[in-house]
Motif scaffolding. Sequence first.
Motif, short mmCIF file in Angstrom:
data_model
loop_
_atom_site.label_atom_id
_atom_site.label_comp_id
_atom_site.label_asym_id
_atom_site.label_seq_id
_atom_site.Cartn_x
_atom_site.Cartn_y
_atom_site.Cartn_z
N GLN A 359 0.85 -1.19 0.00
CA GLN A 359 0.00 0.00 0.00
C GLN A 359 0.88 1.23 0.00
O GLN A 359 1.66 1.45 0.91
CB GLN A 359 -0.91 0.00 1.23
N ARG A 360 0.73 2.05 -1.03
CA ARG A 360 1.56 3.25 -1.15
C ARG A 360 0.82 4.53 -0.79
O ARG A 360 1.44 5.58 -0.64
CB ARG A 360 2.06 3.36 -2.60
N ALA A 361 -0.49 4.49 -0.69
CA ALA A 361 -1.25 5.69 -0.37
C ALA A 361 -2.36 5.33 0.60
O ALA A 361 -2.83 4.19 0.64
CB ALA A 361 -1.83 6.32 -1.65
N CYS A 433 3.78 15.28 1.53
CA CYS A 433 2.76 14.36 1.02
C CYS A 433 1.99 15.05 -0.10
O CYS A 433 2.10 16.26 -0.30
CB CYS A 433 1.82 13.90 2.14
N LEU A 435 -1.78 14.56 -2.79
CA LEU A 435 -3.02 13.86 -3.10
C LEU A 435 -2.88 13.13 -4.43
O LEU A 435 -2.37 13.67 -5.40
CB LEU A 435 -4.18 14.85 -3.16
N THR A 436 -3.34 11.90 -4.45
CA THR A 436 -3.31 11.12 -5.69
C THR A 436 -4.49 11.52 -6.57
O THR A 436 -5.36 12.29 -6.16
CB THR A 436 -3.39 9.62 -5.38
N ASP A 437 -4.53 10.96 -7.78
CA ASP A 437 -5.62 11.24 -8.71
C ASP A 437 -6.80 10.27 -8.53
O ASP A 437 -7.73 10.26 -9.34
CB ASP A 437 -5.12 11.14 -10.16
N ASP A 438 -6.77 9.45 -7.49
CA ASP A 438 -7.86 8.51 -7.25
C ASP A 438 -9.14 9.26 -6.91
O ASP A 438 -9.13 10.45 -6.55
CB ASP A 438 -7.51 7.56 -6.08
N PRO A 441 -9.56 11.16 -3.65
CA PRO A 441 -8.10 11.24 -3.57
C PRO A 441 -7.56 10.55 -2.32
O PRO A 441 -8.23 10.51 -1.28
CB PRO A 441 -7.82 12.75 -3.54
N ARG A 442 -6.36 10.01 -2.43
CA ARG A 442 -5.70 9.40 -1.30
C ARG A 442 -4.39 10.13 -1.02
O ARG A 442 -3.90 10.90 -1.87
CB ARG A 442 -5.43 7.91 -1.57
N GLU A 444 -0.47 10.24 -0.51
CA GLU A 444 0.78 9.55 -0.77
C GLU A 444 1.85 10.24 0.07
O GLU A 444 2.10 11.44 -0.08
CB GLU A 444 1.14 9.61 -2.24
N SER A 446 5.62 10.83 1.65
CA SER A 446 7.05 10.62 1.44
C SER A 446 7.60 9.86 2.63
O SER A 446 7.25 10.14 3.78
CB SER A 446 7.78 11.96 1.30
#
Length: 550
Positions: A359-361, A433, A435-438, A441-442, A444, A446
């Motif tokens: 799990q990355r995010a 950190c 926000l992802t494009d999910d 958003p989730r 992510e 560092s």
Amino acid sequence: MIVSDKDKIETYTGLGVWGELTLDGLLAQTARETPEHTALIDPPNKEEICAAPPLRFTYAEADAVVDRLADTFLTLGLKPDDIVALQLPNSAEAVLTILACSRAGLIVCPLPVIWREHELREALPNIAPSALITANRICGVAHAEMMRQVAVDLMTVRFVLGFGNELPDGVMSLQEALIGAGEGGSSPRRSAFDPNSILTLTWQSELMRRGLTIPRSHNQWVSAGLMLLLEAGLDADSVILNPYPPSSLAPLAMISAWLLSGGTLVQHHPFSHAVFLDQIDAEEISFTMLPPGADTLFSDQDRDMMKARLNAMGCVLIGGLPAGEDAAPLNGMARNTIDIEVLDEYALLATRRREGRLQRAFAMGAVERPTHSMDRIALAELNISGPGRQTGGATLMLQSPMAFDSFFPPAIGENGNHPIVDASGFLDTGLPCALTDDDPPRLEISRQRGDVFIHGGVPVSAHELDSLYASHEALSDAAALSVDDPVMGQRILAAIVPNPGLEVSFEEFRDFLVARKVAPYKIPERMVTVKSIPRGEHGEVLRDDVIDQV
């Protein structure tokens, strides 16, 4: 000393995530319920590590040793809230001494065993310890003599205490309290200490530069232990192999999880491949923690053996996951894998790997509940700082019952060194950190700050190394660089700018650092000469620009 505010204590106690027992109280409770159950086991190669025979303790025996050590501390005149600095190998003594400090109401500051005189002289004045505790020798290094020398210049130190034989003059032995297990002893002086009082002070590389440490209470450690206990499903039948010395968040959380489970804790001083494999077999290990890239530490034959052993275990915990890796560490080597995210000593997240995927995010808000989690409390909630949410530069915001409340020494006045907390009670970790494009958003996160290197699991301040390297009299400037490594995390290099007309060889540079008595991990593996060290408008090293020169 209690630094958590009343409202926070009432909230977490009401939710049931904070309780009424100190960590040594958890040990005593299990000692009453299952006194003959095996509690704690030394590394089998302890003789090689610190010239002492390996020991095994039942819960009753471990509790008795904790009593005797605590009684020794109190008899010497140490008082509640006095600070004790501890530098021991990953042995039974380290765990028992921490619990004895708990029982005596002392604050314990576990020091990385790899620190040397340079680091001790920089760190210890900031916490003003009343006592120092170590072993005579650890892996060939004369730690007791080193502590004795450091204590000479520390006005607050009243006692230097040690385990082992042939301790140097001026170092008082704790060996009798350790080996007297099962022989009775003086009546314990037990006091009812508040589980919301500070138990530990731990270090974070950038805070250390500011003379600050991270204080945690018993209850905050219970919360950290719960994160591991609930996700792994640990219980009294669990046999936990711990290969990390208890000087940082993850291994101390593992000790807390062991105490909560009532299981067995097996110590391993890092890192012997053969001993590690033998311990898995001999002690029938059900749970352990391994570093990223651990599979690369073993030969092909040993890797096959390791895979068979891990697949026979209930679960395995991987610590300190490297950034940017598509393939998960130990991929295919363990059927039940838990990943741990250590958020730079602020908190840790434990998540069971599903379908073998890392799990990355993470979702914003409450972290996905552990498989065996409680219904009433999120052990961590995540958010993102307002500025920079869309343009970059955002940082991770955290709310958790394991998160600390202040820095130590405590801040004085409004302009003191306070952690940054927003209006909703979220702590700013400073970790980058995005926000992802999910959808939705989730987050992510560092795995590290740009100004901190991770070498062999040890966080190292790049700024500290810059100053250390540049202090060589033949240099006009210097900077620390790093290259990624699957085993060590990052390997450290030095970039130097010699004064006009001078040259500095790598051997001379290493000798200079050794003479400064710095820890081995601060000595670079390579050195390169550059024309200049590019810096930003605030004097910060532009490391990418330095690497371009290399």
